[in-house]
Design a protein around this motif. Structure first.
Motif, PDB file in Angstrom:
ATOM      1  N   SER A 123      -1.791  -0.982  -3.855  1.00  0.00           N
ATOM      2  CA  SER A 123      -3.031  -0.148  -4.034  1.00  0.00           C
ATOM      3  C   SER A 123      -2.715   1.315  -3.311  1.00  0.00           C
ATOM      4  O   SER A 123      -1.938   1.336  -2.509  1.00  0.00           O
ATOM      5  CB  SER A 123      -4.263  -0.940  -2.858  1.00  0.00           C
ATOM      6  N   PHE A 152       0.851  -1.135   0.247  1.00  0.00           N
ATOM      7  CA  PHE A 152      -0.069  -0.078   0.006  1.00  0.00           C
ATOM      8  C   PHE A 152       0.905   1.109  -0.093  1.00  0.00           C
ATOM      9  O   PHE A 152       1.968   1.462   0.468  1.00  0.00           O
ATOM     10  CB  PHE A 152      -1.000   0.147   1.201  1.00  0.00           C
ATOM     11  N   VAL A 159      -3.963   3.997  -1.421  1.00  0.00           N
ATOM     12  CA  VAL A 159      -5.144   4.192  -0.402  1.00  0.00           C
ATOM     13  C   VAL A 159      -5.266   5.547   0.233  1.00  0.00           C
ATOM     14  O   VAL A 159      -4.403   6.235   0.633  1.00  0.00           O
ATOM     15  CB  VAL A 159      -5.317   3.084   0.500  1.00  0.00           C
TER      16      VAL A 159
END
Length: 272
Positions: A217, A188, A219
């Motif tokens: 990801s 992340f 985020v």
């Protein structure tokens, strides 16, 4: 050494928009053996910054030539390139600013990065929050007062870097680095659409993480997301990747992703 518009000097006009309003952008590159690492990426960053700030008229061939010449003066160092809108205009108006200013400086490489690669780093949570501004988010503009305050606070601790949140309490970055964390095979990194700097090394690590078979990801997450992390990394063009040992009360022992990435980016030996 410092060059201004191709001349060796260490002064700029007091009416320059950088002095008056912080009106410009910059990039910081690593120099090795007299060559700029990832030159094309740094030029692209400057071009994107100028487009966002609506700065026109930059002599890009001259800038590139000056960067290359400046780097040839140092075996290992740090090249900082600043582009300002130039001088002119009255008040906030940019009318009359027809010739952007090019400022290039060469300094020594921070030797402590070599040690931090081996030892890892500790982050301290900063009380200074970053404001949200989608129009300026991602670029490295000259308005760095938030970072100045973050760094000033950091120097009152024994931590190596600061962990920075935005005004909503969401993770953004460090004072001078981008942030990644790993949970199993998921990696992340904070969403930088509202604040923060989209670093050149961040972009490269994002590509490499996918190549290594991890899921990546971007985020919006609070600091509690780091409580579940198995591993935390920070990156910038000079480091270029460091492993985090501790953030506040949380400790991290794993170097799984760091051990894979470090040989790929070590000493800048990576293609643009």
């Amino acid at each position: 050494m410092i060059w201004v518009n191709g001349e060796v000097r260490d002064t700029v006009e007091v009416r320059d928009r950088a002095v008056q309003f912080g009106d410009g952008c910059f990039t910081t590159a690593r120099v090795q053996q007299g060559f700029i690492q990832r030159l094309a990426a740094h030029l692209q960053r400057l071009q994107q910054g100028c487009e966002r700030l609506m700065i026109k008229g930059v002599d890009w061939p001259a800038l590139e030539a000056e960067m290359i010449l400046a780097a040839s003066n140092g075996y290992e160092g740090v090249l900082k390139v600043i582009l300002t809108r130039g001088s002119g205009g009255r008040g906030y108006s940019a009318q009359g600013c027809e010739k952007p200013t090019r400022i290039i400086s060469l300094s020594t490489y921070p030797a402590h990065y070599h040690q931090l690669r081996r030892s890892g780093v500790r982050l301290a949570l900063s009380s200074v929050r970053l404001g949200k501004n989608p129009h300026l988010a991602g670029i490295k503009h000259l308005n760095r007062l938030e970072q100045v305050l973050i760094r000033t606070e950091l120097e009152q601790t024994d931590a190596d870097e600061a962990l920075v949140l935005d005004s909503d309490g969401m993770l953004v970055e460090c004072c001078a680095a981008n942030l990644f964390w790993r949970v199993d095979k998921q990696v992340f990194t904070p969403d930088l659409s509202a604040s923060g700097v989209n670093g050149i090394q961040r972009q490269q690590v994002m590509r490499l993480v996918a190549q290594l078979g991890y899921t990546l990801s971007e985020v919006r997450a609070g600091i509690d997301a780091l409580a579940a992390a198995e591993e935390v990394l920070i990156t910038n063009a000079l480091m270029p990747v460091l492993s985090v040992n501790q953030i506040e009360q949380w400790h991290y022992a794993s170097r799984q992703l760091f051990d894979l990435l470090n040989p790929m980016v070590k000493d800048g030996k990576i293609d643009d």
